[in-house]
Design an enzyme around this catalytic site. Structure first.
Site, PDB file in Angstrom:
ATOM      1  N   CYS A 259      39.034  43.282  42.262  1.00 23.77           N
ATOM      2  CA  CYS A 259      37.973  44.190  42.723  1.00 23.77           C
ATOM      3  C   CYS A 259      37.794  44.190  44.246  1.00 23.77           C
ATOM      4  O   CYS A 259      37.810  45.245  44.884  1.00 23.77           O
ATOM      5  CB  CYS A 259      36.659  43.887  42.001  1.00 23.77           C
ATOM      6  SG  CYS A 259      35.833  42.358  42.496  1.00 23.77           S
ATOM      7  N   HIS A 308      31.209  41.368  41.562  1.00 20.96           N
ATOM      8  CA  HIS A 308      32.010  42.583  41.380  1.00 20.96           C
ATOM      9  C   HIS A 308      31.603  43.649  42.386  1.00 20.96           C
ATOM     10  O   HIS A 308      30.423  43.864  42.655  1.00 20.96           O
ATOM     11  CB  HIS A 308      31.844  43.135  39.963  1.00 20.96           C
ATOM     12  CG  HIS A 308      32.855  44.207  39.662  1.00 20.96           C
ATOM     13  ND1 HIS A 308      34.186  43.928  39.438  1.00 20.96           N
ATOM     14  CD2 HIS A 308      32.735  45.558  39.586  1.00 20.96           C
ATOM     15  CE1 HIS A 308      34.840  45.053  39.218  1.00 20.96           C
ATOM     16  NE2 HIS A 308      33.981  46.062  39.318  1.00 20.96           N
ATOM     17  N   HIS A 320      36.925  51.541  41.007  1.00 23.68           N
ATOM     18  CA  HIS A 320      37.042  50.088  41.157  1.00 23.68           C
ATOM     19  C   HIS A 320      38.230  49.553  40.361  1.00 23.68           C
ATOM     20  O   HIS A 320      38.844  50.277  39.556  1.00 23.68           O
ATOM     21  CB  HIS A 320      35.757  49.390  40.706  1.00 23.68           C
ATOM     22  CG  HIS A 320      35.497  49.489  39.228  1.00 23.68           C
ATOM     23  ND1 HIS A 320      34.911  48.472  38.503  1.00 23.68           N
ATOM     24  CD2 HIS A 320      35.743  50.474  38.314  1.00 23.68           C
ATOM     25  CE1 HIS A 320      34.800  48.824  37.231  1.00 23.68           C
ATOM     26  NE2 HIS A 320      35.288  50.033  37.091  1.00 23.68           N
TER      27      HIS A 320
END
Length: 346
Positions: A259, A308, A320
């Site tokens: 991420c 995240h 993402h």
């Protein structure tokens, strides 16, 4: 003469107990045989457990990324210090040679000063700490001694700093190894659960995720602001070129990402250097707490521990790198699995 006693008969009470125990054992055995086998978890139950394991794996991944970044930084710092120490030692050696030349000239002109002679075979600090020595040396020799002393002090400090950083590097490498094992263990456990699903169930889950991603992508692309300009727009455009690239923990591109690897790579394509980990990225730029104030290309963070991060795609969507087993894709805020914390405008 041998005794012929009749064997003792078990008492009625004992027989009753044994009979009752045997009957109970038979009943339990019958119940166990007839009991329904443990039910296999449903597809949705497996998905929920797997998603949780992937979340834990990503938490460990960001810790792994932080340790890896720290290791690389320490290695560079140690290398720089070691180069400085080497150069400093060369300078000290040159200064000592200069003092040796002075001593030789002094000897040819009538004998070497006993203090200087002792200096050349001992530590200059011993002389500078004794005022009686200084008045026996020339001004030039005193300056040379002071310079040697200062250089030696610098070298001692640098060597001590290098030693501490080497210890820190060792513990960082240990942490890196532990986090790597933790990530691998979580991924292995998730894979074991996925292996309990049938091929049809796996295909259904994959289709469900792909359909959700396509829907999110359509919503993002209908947003007029999706053509955002500036470096945020450039970062967003770079991330779009990586749609479909696989998630790999610890990866920073250009063919695979985790991420924070995706977001740091995307901004690098826009000419902006941002930190490597999601936690560090969350503490740069200007924070945006309201989703309605977000602009395309802003960094967006999820989960309470900020493990995240993605790029805002508009219309409540994010682009993402989700987790192992997936690819870079669009996703709705509502399906991220954790709360939106805030955005960052770089």
């Amino acid at each position: 003469m041998a005794s012929h006693r009749r064997p003792k008969q078990p008492s009625r009470a004992r027989v009753t107990v044994l009979t009752t125990a045997a009957a109970a054992a038979v009943a339990l055995g019958s119940q166990a045989a007839n009991a329904a086998p443990t039910e296999k978890p449903s597809k949705d139950e497996v998905k929920a457990k797997v998603d949780k394991l992937y979340e834990q794996a990503e938490q460990a991944t960001e810790k792994y990324n932080g340790a890896k970044e720290k290791q690389e930084k320490l290695q560079k710092e140690i290398s720089t210090i070691q180069d400085n120490v080497a150069r400093g030692q060369e300078e000290v050696n040159e200064l000592r040679e200069g003092l040796g030349s002075m001593a030789s000239a002094q000897y040819r002109s009538g004998g070497i000063d006993p203090s200087l002679q002792l200096l050349l075979s001992a530590d200059p600090d011993d002389y500078l700490d004794k005022a009686s020595t200084l008045d026996q040396l020339s001004a030039q020799q005193v300056e040379a001694l002071k310079e040697i002393q200062e250089k030696q002090r610098e070298l001692a400090q640098q060597r001590a700093e290098a030693s501490e950083k080497l210890k820190d590097l060792s513990s960082t490498r240990t942490e890196l190894g532990e986090k790597k094992k933790e990530v691998q263990a979580k991924l292995a456990e998730a894979q074991k659960l996925l292996n309990t699903l049938t091929a049809a169930e796996k295909a259904a889950l994959q289709e469900q995720e792909e359909r959700a991603s396509r829907d999110s992508g359509r919503q993002a692309l209908t947003n007029p602001a999706a053509s955002a300009s500036g470096r945020a727009g450039a970062a967003y455009a770079a991330a779009q070129t990586k749609l479909g690239s696989p998630y790999v923990y610890g990866a920073t591109g250009p063919s695979s990402f985790d991420c924070s690897g995706l977001t740091s790579w995307a901004y690098a394509q826009a000419g902006v250097s941002i930190p490597r980990t999601s936690e560090a990225q969350a503490n740069i730029g200007t924070r945006i707490y309201s989703q309605s104030d977000l602009q395309v290309g802003d960094l967006v963070f999820f989960f309470n521990d900020l493990h995240h991060v993605g790029l805002y795609a508009g219309n409540g969507q994010v682009i993402h790198a989700p987790r192992t087993g997936t690819v870079v894709r669009y996703e709705s805020f509502s399906t991220m699995g954790g709360p939106f914390m805030w955005g960052v405008r770089v």
